[in-house]
Design a protein around this motif. Sequence first.
Motif, PDB file in Angstrom:
ATOM      1  N   ILE A  19       0.838  -1.202   0.000  1.00 60.36           N
ATOM      2  CA  ILE A  19       0.000   0.000   0.000  1.00 60.36           C
ATOM      3  C   ILE A  19       0.874   1.253   0.000  1.00 60.36           C
ATOM      4  O   ILE A  19       0.642   2.188  -0.777  1.00 60.36           O
ATOM      5  N   VAL A  20       1.872   1.283   0.868  1.00 62.22           N
ATOM      6  CA  VAL A  20       2.755   2.451   0.946  1.00 62.22           C
ATOM      7  C   VAL A  20       3.531   2.620  -0.359  1.00 62.22           C
ATOM      8  O   VAL A  20       3.649   3.730  -0.895  1.00 62.22           O
ATOM      9  N   TYR A  21       4.043   1.499  -0.896  1.00 62.43           N
ATOM     10  CA  TYR A  21       4.794   1.601  -2.146  1.00 62.43           C
ATOM     11  C   TYR A  21       3.878   2.040  -3.292  1.00 62.43           C
ATOM     12  O   TYR A  21       4.287   2.808  -4.163  1.00 62.43           O
ATOM     13  N   GLY A  22       2.635   1.562  -3.273  1.00 62.70           N
ATOM     14  CA  GLY A  22       1.702   1.976  -4.317  1.00 62.70           C
ATOM     15  C   GLY A  22       1.489   3.472  -4.319  1.00 62.70           C
ATOM     16  O   GLY A  22       1.441   4.116  -5.379  1.00 62.70           O
ATOM     17  N   HIS A  23       1.354   4.050  -3.116  1.00 65.47           N
ATOM     18  CA  HIS A  23       1.215   5.499  -3.005  1.00 65.47           C
ATOM     19  C   HIS A  23       2.493   6.187  -3.493  1.00 65.47           C
ATOM     20  O   HIS A  23       2.444   7.181  -4.234  1.00 65.47           O
ATOM     21  N   LEU A  24       3.648   5.660  -3.096  1.00 64.74           N
ATOM     22  CA  LEU A  24       4.930   6.221  -3.530  1.00 64.74           C
ATOM     23  C   LEU A  24       5.060   6.158  -5.054  1.00 64.74           C
ATOM     24  O   LEU A  24       5.522   7.120  -5.689  1.00 64.74           O
ATOM     25  N   TYR A  25       4.656   5.045  -5.640  1.00 66.23           N
ATOM     26  CA  TYR A  25       4.725   4.857  -7.092  1.00 66.23           C
ATOM     27  C   TYR A  25       3.926   5.952  -7.808  1.00 66.23           C
ATOM     28  O   TYR A  25       4.406   6.548  -8.787  1.00 66.23           O
ATOM     29  N   TYR A  26       2.729   6.245  -7.311  1.00 65.08           N
ATOM     30  CA  TYR A  26       1.910   7.286  -7.934  1.00 65.08           C
ATOM     31  C   TYR A  26       2.483   8.677  -7.706  1.00 65.08           C
ATOM     32  O   TYR A  26       2.359   9.556  -8.568  1.00 65.08           O
ATOM     33  N   GLU A  27       3.110   8.885  -6.562  1.00 61.97           N
ATOM     34  CA  GLU A  27       3.783  10.167  -6.326  1.00 61.97           C
ATOM     35  C   GLU A  27       4.916  10.351  -7.328  1.00 61.97           C
ATOM     36  O   GLU A  27       5.106  11.448  -7.875  1.00 61.97           O
ATOM     37  N   MET A  28       5.680   9.286  -7.580  1.00 64.74           N
ATOM     38  CA  MET A  28       6.793   9.358  -8.530  1.00 64.74           C
ATOM     39  C   MET A  28       6.277   9.649  -9.937  1.00 64.74           C
ATOM     40  O   MET A  28       6.803  10.513 -10.644  1.00 64.74           O
ATOM     41  N   ARG A  29       5.238   8.919 -10.346  1.00 65.33           N
ATOM     42  CA  ARG A  29       4.696   9.118 -11.697  1.00 65.33           C
ATOM     43  C   ARG A  29       4.110  10.519 -11.859  1.00 65.33           C
ATOM     44  O   ARG A  29       4.314  11.176 -12.889  1.00 65.33           O
ATOM     45  N   TYR A  30       3.389  10.966 -10.838  1.00 58.16           N
ATOM     46  CA  TYR A  30       2.764  12.290 -10.921  1.00 58.16           C
ATOM     47  C   TYR A  30       3.828  13.385 -11.021  1.00 58.16           C
ATOM     48  O   TYR A  30       3.727  14.288 -11.865  1.00 58.16           O
ATOM     49  N   GLU A  31       4.861  13.313 -10.188  1.00 61.22           N
ATOM     50  CA  GLU A  31       5.908  14.333 -10.205  1.00 61.22           C
ATOM     51  C   GLU A  31       6.686  14.288 -11.514  1.00 61.22           C
ATOM     52  O   GLU A  31       7.027  15.329 -12.088  1.00 61.22           O
ATOM     53  N   ARG A  32       6.979  13.085 -12.012  1.00 60.46           N
ATOM     54  CA  ARG A  32       7.680  12.959 -13.289  1.00 60.46           C
ATOM     55  C   ARG A  32       6.880  13.602 -14.412  1.00 60.46           C
ATOM     56  O   ARG A  32       7.414  14.400 -15.202  1.00 60.46           O
ATOM     57  N   ASP A  33       5.581  13.276 -14.492  1.00 61.22           N
ATOM     58  CA  ASP A  33       4.748  13.813 -15.570  1.00 61.22           C
ATOM     59  C   ASP A  33       4.558  15.330 -15.435  1.00 61.22           C
ATOM     60  O   ASP A  33       4.510  16.051 -16.440  1.00 61.22           O
ATOM     61  N   ARG A  34       4.461  15.808 -14.209  1.00 61.74           N
ATOM     62  CA  ARG A  34       4.310  17.249 -13.992  1.00 61.74           C
ATOM     63  C   ARG A  34       5.535  18.002 -14.499  1.00 61.74           C
ATOM     64  O   ARG A  34       5.417  19.038 -15.178  1.00 61.74           O
TER      65      ARG A  34
END
Length: 327
Positions: free
Chosen positions: A107-122
Amino acid sequence: MSLQLFNPFKDLIFDEQFCFLTGDLTTEKISVFPDWLMDHFKFGGDRIEMMDKAKSYHYEDLKLPCSPRVKKAFEQLDEKIQEAYQKGFEGMASLDENLLFLWTGRIVYGHLYYEMRYERDRLLRQRENFNLSSSLRERFGNFHLMMQSIIEPVSFIGKKPWSIAVFPLKYSADIFSYRNDAINLLFQFGVNGFGFIACLQDNGIIGEKQKDILDKMKGHVLHPVQFEELYARFHYSDYLLQYRSEYKIENNDQGITMEAIPILQVANRPTFGFWDEDIFAQLLSNYWSVYGIQREDIIKFQKPPLSYLENPYSKDFIDPESIDLPF
């Protein structure tokens, strides 16, 4: 010959065609939050915000790309956790900590994964490069390696690299309490019957710091306000920790072992920084806001800070049944 495993933080690979755990090409996905949990508490349609508050997702839309064997491994883990969950505190407390780490970590890694993708795309939209500091790459890379133990011969020797505390908890039957701090790898989970707190990469140091209160709690069913205070103590302790967790990692054809390296304190630099009651009261008031308790209620002139865990004078544990607050 050493075992070669995928590390997405080496080249910052967070694309949906690659399994989050192995790097294999895949079209399979698994929910970040277990489906049975979302179905039981009906929160799949609720929204969860990213750190900058500018982006949010529905819980049910958070999915991790995964290879078939990774999906199968987590589905089998979910079955074990769900079976233990149905038995309440006794079931959860009987689980091997490795299983709780993996279930929580997903669960924690899943949230981290989306944070990484969101920041990369931004940043890409702004024509800027996405990067992480070397210390974050190392921390998250080690966390990812620990998660790979669900399918690969990755084992832990010596002290466990996490602190996990499971305890009885009294909530209304329909309430589900959850928080995670993906950057600092912290997790809080509470329902009627039990709760647990996990620091997923502290090498057990924060658990040791809170051992006194954890020992006093034994035999008691916590009130939710006590649960929030306990998590605040873990959270603030993590903030005050002045040394990063390090590991001795050995890799050969038999697999990978990870061993926590004991902290070697530098002169005039203790393991934890100074505990500032004013700062802690501000943090705690965020968790107690549902009870209408403000910072000014916690810190009062010429009085010890408010606590629902310990009597400020005798340091005795406060009986949860004596707390006149809703649960």
